[in-house]
Structures are given as structure tokens and as C-alpha cells.
Design an enzyme around this catalytic site. Structure first.
Site, PDB file in Angstrom:
ATOM      1  N   ARG A 251       0.001   0.616   0.622  1.00 12.88           N
ATOM      2  CA  ARG A 251       1.375   0.148   0.805  1.00 12.88           C
ATOM      3  C   ARG A 251       1.511  -0.869   1.937  1.00 12.88           C
ATOM      4  O   ARG A 251       2.514  -1.579   2.022  1.00 12.88           O
ATOM      5  CB  ARG A 251       2.317   1.338   1.046  1.00 12.88           C
ATOM      6  CG  ARG A 251       2.739   2.088  -0.206  1.00 12.88           C
ATOM      7  CD  ARG A 251       3.558   1.199  -1.153  1.00 12.88           C
ATOM      8  NE  ARG A 251       4.604   0.488  -0.436  1.00 12.88           N
ATOM      9  CZ  ARG A 251       5.728   1.029  -0.003  1.00 12.88           C
ATOM     10  NH1 ARG A 251       5.987   2.290  -0.241  1.00 12.88           N
ATOM     11  NH2 ARG A 251       6.614   0.321   0.659  1.00 12.88           N
TER      12      ARG A 251
ATOM     13  N   ARG B 226       3.387   8.858   0.734  1.00 10.45           N
ATOM     14  CA  ARG B 226       3.264   8.386   2.113  1.00 10.45           C
ATOM     15  C   ARG B 226       2.571   9.356   3.062  1.00 10.45           C
ATOM     16  O   ARG B 226       2.162   8.964   4.151  1.00 10.45           O
ATOM     17  CB  ARG B 226       4.651   8.053   2.689  1.00 10.45           C
ATOM     18  CG  ARG B 226       5.347   6.897   2.012  1.00 10.45           C
ATOM     19  CD  ARG B 226       6.425   6.305   2.915  1.00 10.45           C
ATOM     20  NE  ARG B 226       5.820   5.565   4.002  1.00 10.45           N
ATOM     21  CZ  ARG B 226       5.489   4.273   3.951  1.00 10.45           C
ATOM     22  NH1 ARG B 226       5.748   3.563   2.874  1.00 10.45           N
ATOM     23  NH2 ARG B 226       4.921   3.685   4.977  1.00 10.45           N
TER      24      ARG B 226
END
Lengths: 340, 340
Positions: free
Chosen positions: B39, B30
Site C-alpha cells: 500500500r 493493514r
């Protein structure tokens, strides 16, 4: 028999030739039915602030198990509300209203009149001393790193990543924060000693998440400063480190009489690596959920491993957990007391 | 240049005389904008099950930073759903629908056809190999203790107390559970090697919460069994232990080429205590949130401390955290690559 002649204080000073003393971190706690009965009537915070109730819950595990030391009933975050950071204790652990999530937020925090704002603590200690005059009583506080972890994170955490990021991103502000927390903690422990605490323990509950150079800077330095300021008090000083193994050599330099050791490391190994100090520990609290024979066997294994039992205080390697069977604690205490 | 001649594989075998290799645990994650873009289109589980997307996110940090190894994109709990324990991944970590909260519940778990149920994993590996044929690729799985922690606890936890209580309260049932998880894990890693993984890593993420005798029984024994079953594959085997210090001597006996070291312990000390093995690690991921000069200085400090750089793979001491600046990773990689 005076407190100085108790097995606990003698073991703190490395001079106990009698029975091995034993107490249990969080011994006044939810695993005890008589403690839960008190908590049905009052909240955790009310309990912490009511001297009579403090004395009652401190006494409960002493009466039940014949433990060799009591510990003040309080919380390591008690100092935060008067410092400007109110804390509540819902189920599942502490919650701060205003975590210190930026360098600016540190300015909200301030020093305070500790004798006035936390008067219930010395009053609690005096009440305990009234009803248990011969019992060695341990005062305590959180280490500056551990307290700052909660201040920054706002609650419990797996690895206190936010707190660790903060000290790397804002080292100067973090130093100011630690200065304030250390200064308050030093006076807080001195107040406890003056009220009657016979020993003091600093809980370094979360320093075990640091690299070694950061542990030296943010754990060893501030705890050493606090303990050194208490030199003249002459009471034994205990430093509990949750996850000692990576830092044992660094901790051997801290100005204290006893090191509390978590359950991961061999206690005998810790004692060898901490020359001149006593050790306290270190049965894994999870073992209390196994059969009683396992509790006895693992306790015995630790006792037999120790080179110098005169410098040993038996304990768990971390706080006892809610749901732990009282029979397991009975077995633990019996095994320790019958060892010699 | 073949994979065997890469700095990463040579360092795994203790024979790297060139540039120090570096990769980053959770390097496809992330903190990367290009990963977050993927994502936004698919969930974590869809990503794990789509070979083309696996290859894409594995490639992202390689392209950006010039890292020396890639790692399969997956999750250590991938094996649980076909075993009878479905897992979801909401924000904040994995959640099991039916945690194994009693000895009876272990009976719900079962073996399964790994080639069929987890076919997306070898397909993902083959896709990665198509687009990155010269990059050493690491396959991975969770250690039996770590996987069992999630099975029993049902989610992440501070110290996995429930899992530890379970092994003490029900040691026979726990042994059966570990037997099943170990057997699946062994075949899972073999399948990854057959599909093209050039090395395999077992993540002992939570074994660092055990006492030493329990670590020997519930971590060293099952990981050793799995690695030994992979002897004939000849690929380097890496054991990452989060919180190695209390157990270094026990881990030195594990049948593997490389030990991944967390950020708490000195990496040079770990290397000295693991004769014949290479080490991988160990910058504290929290340092990436500090100034770039700090990242460079702490990386340099680790590099300079090492006695035998031929047996060193640089990495973080734990997974990179969301929010870590990509510039910090660039500085880390640059510092390592310029070291020699």
C-alpha cells in the site's frame, strides 16, 4: 392523583390496568421548534447548567404531546468535567479534551464533591417539580461502560473499538476506572432521587458492542452494583440496553424493575424473556420519517403483540432524531393512548 | 487434494471430520507489514484494480499463518462506480461523490456491462488460482441493504439513520434501488464463481440496525433472492450478519450453507438455532489486543462450546482491525488447528 398512582409508575411496578403510558427518549430535543428556540439563545452546556431552562425544556414535550413522564434534561457525560475530563459539545457530538488513551491517563481522573460541582442538576429537578408537581420525573445517568467508552475514545464512535481494546489490554486499570465511574454514578443518581426524581434510568447505549462474557463483566456487574445500592430508595429503576437481544438472559438477572428495549428485538419476546420485569420501548425512530399511517400501524403492531400490557411503557427503541416530524410523535402518542 | 476435500469446503457442507478450518475477515489488511508495504506503492483503489497485486495480497496471510481459505481482495462498493455512483477511499472510509439523498437521485443509477467494467475482478481471481491452486477461494459482495446504506448515506455511519429513513419515507423508490443493486450483485457473484471462486460470502454489515420486520423485507428477501439465483452453481454460500442475535430465526430460512456470526452472540447458540447450516465465527477482534493467553483462552472457549464441530469454520466475529498484533493471529490459528 399522586405520582405513585400515575400510569407510568404503576407500569414500572407491573400493576398498570389503565391507559398505557408513553414517553420518548430525547423528547426534549432538536426535533421540537420550541426547543430550538431556546437553543438559539444558549449553548447545550449552558442549558444543562441552568435550572430554569432545564425545567422549561422538560415541560415543552409534556405540554405539546401529553406524555406520561418527563426526563431530566442533561447529558450522560455531565459527570466527566468535575472528574477531570472536560467535555465540549460541538455539532456532531461530544469531544473530550484529554481522552484516557493509556493506563497512565486514568490517574488524571479523581472523585469529587458531587453535591457542590453538579448542584445545577438537583436544582433543575426541583424547578421541574415546582412547575410539574404531578408528572413522574425520570432521572438518569450513563452506564459505566457507556461513559467509559467516551472517556477512552474521546468522542462518539461506530463500535468503540478503542474502548474494547483498552479493557482487554489493561483489565486491571479498566477495573479501577469502572470502580470510579460506578461510585460517582451511584451517588449522582441518589442525589437525583433525593431532589425529587421518581424513577431513574441507566443508559447502556454502547454495551451492545460487547461479547456476552464481556457484557456480563463490564455491563451487568457494574449496573447491578449501582442499582442494588439504590435498593432503599424504592424508586423504579430502568435499564435501557441498546441492542438487548444477545444479552436478554443476562439482563434478566439485573436488579431493576424495567428494561428499556431497542427497536431491533420484538418487545413481546423481550417481555417473555424478562419474567417479573416491565418493558419499555420500542418503535424504530426511523419509522417517524415515514407516512403517519405507517407510524400508527407499527405502533399498533407492537401494542397488540404484548402479552402483559400492565407491564408496558411505550417509547421509541432509541432517541428521537433531529428532523423527526412532530405530527409523527402526535400520531404515536394518540395510538398508544387510544389502545385501551 | 482437491478443493472439495479441503477442510473449509467440507465444513461449509457440514461434513468436516478433520482439523477445524480458520480464516480471518479482512485477513489481507493493514495489520500486516507486508500488506502495508504494497500500500505504500499503490492506493487502495489501484490495488483493487490490479490482478497481480490482488493475488499478492491474498497470498500474504496464507503464507504467513497457514490459513485454510483465501478471500478475494476487493471492496463491497466496487460495483458502485460503473452503476453511476463514484466512490473514493480516503483514510477513514469510503466517500461517495453523489449520495442518493432524494428519490429523484435514484434515477442517476443504471445497470452496466459487468464483465467489461469489472474485468479486473475475474482476472484477479484467475491470478490467485494460478499461484494458489489448492486453496479454497471465497468471492464476496455486500448485501443490497449494506450497499444501499453507503449509497444513501454517502459514507460510513453509526446507525445509517438516513438510509433507514429513506426506506420508510420512500418505500417504492427504495424497492427499485434494491432491485437494481440485487440484480447487479447476483451477476457480480456469478462472474466471480465462473472465474474460479469456490464459495461466496454476502456481507450484511449493517442490516443489524433494522427492526425485525424491516430485516425480513430489506435483508432476508434480497439476500435470499441472490443466493437462490446461484443455486445451480453448487458453491457454498455464506451469509455474514453483523449483529445476528435479533434475527437468528429469520436468517435460518435463508437459502445458504453457512451463516457468519458476529462476536456478540454465543456461536454454539447460533449453531443450535440454525439447523442444517454451518456456522462461521466468532472471536471478538478486540481480544487480539489483549495478552496472547487471553487470545488462546477465548478461542478455546468458543471451540469447546460448539455441539457440532463438523459444521464449524473459525473466524473473527468482525474484520480484523489495523494495529492488531500478528502474534495474536498466530496464536488464534495455532489454537484452532490444535483443537482436533
Amino acid at each position: 392523583m399522586g405520582i405513585e398512582q400515575s400510569s407510568f409508575i404503576k407500569a414500572c411496578r407491573g400493576k398498570n390496568e389503565g391507559r398505557i403510558p408513553v414517553w420518548v427518549m430525547r423528547q426534549a430535543g432538536r426535533y421540537l421548534p420550541e426547543y430550538r428556540a431556546v437553543r438559539e439563545k444558549v449553548s447545550f452546556l449552558e442549558l444543562c447548567r441552568t435550572p430554569e431552562l432545564i425545567a422549561e425544556v422538560v415541560r415543552q414535550p409534556i405540554d405539546r404531546f401529553g406524555l406520561d413522564a418527563g426526563i431530566l434534561f442533561s447529558d450522560i457525560l455531565t459527570i466527566l468535567e468535575p472528574m477531570g475530563a472536560p467535555v465540549s459539545f460541538p455539532e456532531g457530538g461530544p469531544r473530550l479534551e484529554n481522552p484516557i488513551d493509556s493506563p497512565e491517563a486514568v490517574k488524571w481522573l479523581h472523585d469529587f464533591d458531587i453535591e457542590k460541582e453538579l448542584a445545577f442538576v438537583p436544582e433543575g429537578i426541583r424547578k421541574i417539580k415546582e412547575i410539574l408537581p404531578d408528572l413522574p420525573l425520570i432521572g438518569f445517568a450513563g452506564s459505566p461502560f457507556t461513559v467509559s467508552c467516551y472517556l477512552i475514545e474521546g468522542k462518539g464512535s461506530k463500535a468503540f473499538d478503542k474502548a474494547k481494546r483498552f479493557i482487554h489490554a489493561y483489565p486491571k486499570t479498566a477495573a479501577e476506572l469502572f470502580e470510579l465511574v460506578s461510585s460517582v454514578t451511584e451517588r449522582y443518581l441518589r442525589m437525583q432521587i433525593e431532589a425529587g426524581a421518581d424513577a431513574v434510568q441507566l443508559f447502556e447505549s454502547w454495551g451492545g458492542t460487547l461479547s456476552r462474557d464481556d457484557f456480563l463483566r463490564w455491563s451487568v456487574q457494574p449496573t447491578n452494583r449501582i442499582f442494588t445500592a439504590l435498593n432503599e430508595s424504592k424508586v423504579p429503576r430502568i435499564l435501557f440496553v441498546n441492542n438487548l437481544a444477545p444479552y436478554t438472559d443476562l439482563v434478566s438477572g439485573v436488579n431493576c424493575e424495567v428494561v428499556g428495549v431497542d427497536y431491533r428485538m420484538d418487545l413481546a419476546d423481550a417481555q417473555r424473556k424478562l419474567p417479573g420485569k416491565s418493558v419499555q420501548g420500542n418503535l424504530d425512530p426511523a419509522v417517524l420519517f415515514g407516512p403517519l399511517e405507517l407510524v400508527a400501524a407499527k405502533t399498533q403492531m407492537i401494542l397488540e403483540s404484548i402479552d402483559d400490557p400492565n407491564r408496558l411503557i411505550f417509547n421509541l427503541g432509541h432517541g428521537i432524531q433531529p428532523g423527526a416530524p412532530v405530527e409523527a410523535v402526535e400520531m404515536l402518542v394518540k395510538t398508544v393512548h387510544e389502545f385501551r
